[in-house]
Design an enzyme around this catalytic site. Sequence first.
Site, PDB file in Angstrom:
ATOM      1  CB  CYS A 110      41.111  22.563  33.451  1.00 49.10           C
ATOM      2  SG  CYS A 110      39.371  22.867  33.720  1.00 49.10           S
ATOM      3  NE  ARG A 138      46.120  25.522  32.197  1.00 46.12           N
ATOM      4  CZ  ARG A 138      46.207  26.244  31.073  1.00 46.12           C
ATOM      5  NH1 ARG A 138      47.255  27.028  30.903  1.00 46.12           N
ATOM      6  NH2 ARG A 138      45.274  26.220  30.166  1.00 46.12           N
ATOM      7  CD1 TRP A 177      37.841  28.246  35.469  1.00 45.88           C
ATOM      8  CD2 TRP A 177      38.763  28.654  37.451  1.00 45.88           C
ATOM      9  NE1 TRP A 177      37.416  29.471  35.879  1.00 45.88           N
ATOM     10  CE2 TRP A 177      37.957  29.750  37.086  1.00 45.88           C
ATOM     11  CE3 TRP A 177      39.442  28.696  38.651  1.00 45.88           C
ATOM     12  CZ2 TRP A 177      37.800  30.868  37.899  1.00 45.88           C
ATOM     13  CZ3 TRP A 177      39.295  29.808  39.463  1.00 45.88           C
ATOM     14  CH2 TRP A 177      38.489  30.866  39.090  1.00 45.88           C
ATOM     15  CG  ASN A 190      41.865  23.859  29.385  1.00 47.28           C
ATOM     16  OD1 ASN A 190      40.980  24.474  29.967  1.00 47.28           O
ATOM     17  ND2 ASN A 190      42.848  24.446  28.729  1.00 47.28           N
ATOM     18  CE  LYS A 244      42.662  46.779  37.996  1.00 47.88           C
ATOM     19  NZ  LYS A 244      41.332  46.985  38.332  1.00 47.88           N
ATOM     20  CD  GLU A 299      43.180  47.297  42.281  1.00 50.55           C
ATOM     21  OE1 GLU A 299      43.064  46.247  42.924  1.00 50.55           O
ATOM     22  OE2 GLU A 299      42.798  47.427  41.107  1.00 50.55           O
ATOM     23  CG  HIS A 339      30.683  71.550  38.315  1.00 46.10           C
ATOM     24  ND1 HIS A 339      29.972  72.721  38.185  1.00 46.10           N
ATOM     25  CD2 HIS A 339      30.395  70.811  37.219  1.00 46.10           C
ATOM     26  CE1 HIS A 339      29.251  72.682  37.069  1.00 46.10           C
ATOM     27  NE2 HIS A 339      29.497  71.547  36.465  1.00 46.10           N
ATOM     28  CE  LYS A 345      41.611  38.297  41.432  1.00 43.85           C
ATOM     29  NZ  LYS A 345      41.678  39.456  40.553  1.00 43.85           N
TER      30      LYS A 345
END
Length: 609
Positions: free
Chosen positions: A2, A27, A74, A98, A486, A489, A505, A604
């Site tokens: 938070c 945050r 959060w 927090n 990753k 992206e 293979h 996202k």
Amino acid sequence: MCGIVGYTGRNSCVEILVDGLRRLEYRGYDSAGVAIQTGDDIVVRKARGKIVRLTDLIAKEPVSGTCGVGHTRWATHGRPSDENAHPHRAGRVAVIHNGIIENHRTLKERMLARGRAFCSETDTEVIAHLLDEYVSAGLTLEEAVRKAVAELRGSYAFLAVTDREPGTLVGARMNCPMVVGLGEGEFFLASDLTAFLSHTRDVLFLDDGEMVVATPAGVRITDFAGKARERSPQRIDWSPAMAEKGGYRHFMLKEIHEQPRAILDTLAGRMRPESGEVFFETLPLSLEQITSLKKVTLVACGTSWHAALVGKFMIEGLARIPVEVDLGSEYRYRDPVVEEGTLCVAISQSGETADTLAGMREAKAKGAISVSICNVVSSTIARESDGVVYTHAGPEIGVASTKAFITQLVALYLMALHLGRERRILTRREISLHLIDLSELPRKIEEFLKREPEVASIARIHKDARDFLYLGRGISYPIALEGALKLKEISYIHAEGYPAGEMKHGPIALIDERMPVLVLCAKGESYEKTLSNLEEAHARGGQVIAVATEGDTILREKVKDVIYIPSCGRYARPILEVVPMQLLAYHMAVLKGTDIDQPRNLAKSVTVE
Ligand code: AGP
């Protein structure tokens, strides 16, 4: 994670606090609030949702004062709601926090027994009641905080005000950041300097086990025993944008470096290595149901699907339950056979991915018990599942998932140990060894992150690559997939992850002197086999990069580019192996100059099909 901010001085603090919260919104952003000292009272204004809802409320019900605290949340304990929003008021005290109070249940039971009433589901409210007990008994707020920190367990940075001491702000820090901003007759306290950088660049950083008392007259820092702690101010030359990223160039890099903390927070209150115990309070499964489980189905998308593939190794290996792993977009339309005794685990950082949600609904409709592993509290998947295991990675801003992925692996490992224990597959001793291995990971990752420059130099060698091959065997194969994802992206380089044993293979045809081949070849059950695959790639002229266990000199002789990771057990290995994957992709993308935090064509959270 938070955002907290406090102000005491001569200026009206409402706008200062709200502006601070806007800068801390990255945050956490599911609810927000302020508590303002007004004459001989404290006035709280708080609301669920983004900061704008709070400013609307304050516009409707104005409040003013020169001392107060603000919070943007959060959620970790208690869904996003007006009641669970901070500040929490109890009698004469208001608190913002927090972190995670691990022993909040024990403290709450004690206070309930003393007739106190709780208005929220949060762990934080126990702090407010604790402080109010002491302040009402005649202690100063500083003394009350000192007594309270002696009883609190876990991670916290909290600020408190009382209606008894106008202009006084008291804060305490343990395992969560707190910084003091120094002004002329005014002082700012916050979880990070983003909140007040536009007011002052002179700051004091608090260390763990320290308290701060601020009034317009000045600031005092002491340890928890009350002993004064001297601290010389530092002048900060960061821009607010840089501060939001904690001085890192991108949120993704910041989040990679936050992984040790994210693992600690995800393990917090869930394990006791010394006694080999795992605590999973939210699993909706009785012992009878766990022992009669026939199958576990893991449903997810993208990076979370890679976590599911690792989870299969963990649950089958440690709990001996057959595991099926499915992509949400496939599972939802496959009319899957769901027998009685099936546990469906939906894995999702955002908790909003449409295909994963539909997959879980499909399994539930066919009679499966559903559990979700989510990072966003009270997200749709979390709410709709019969039980949820939250990963405490904090808000993940970078589109490319990093710290959320690692905490998903930690949650799956704990879940496998729990199921293995309940099914009498594992002894306490065995679990204890696994938990020790898990608890050493934050330090080992911290150690490895110091090798970032080595990974960056390997990225420089391969920055012009058009294709990239990632190979891994067994529990490392999903990490090869994750490494490739990753890179795709954020650097837009075509990359493929492949089981090393499958190379002959087909994909071996791709290998020539232009093809970088990253091989996950750490010591373990498939080391020898992987080594021979590495030699096959090398023999075809591939530009081999090996990820190896520290001290492995054999690989040093065979390959020029070796990334060494600390040694660890089989199920902890993927959690360590993925960090160099993240850093390599990051540094390749930096060299390519792409928009790392918001890559093209990606979102996202994919809430549509
Ligand atoms: C990962 O870096 C991507 N952002 C993407 O693959 C992601 O993992 C996928 O969309 C699933 O998201 P979720 O975990 O929020 O459900």
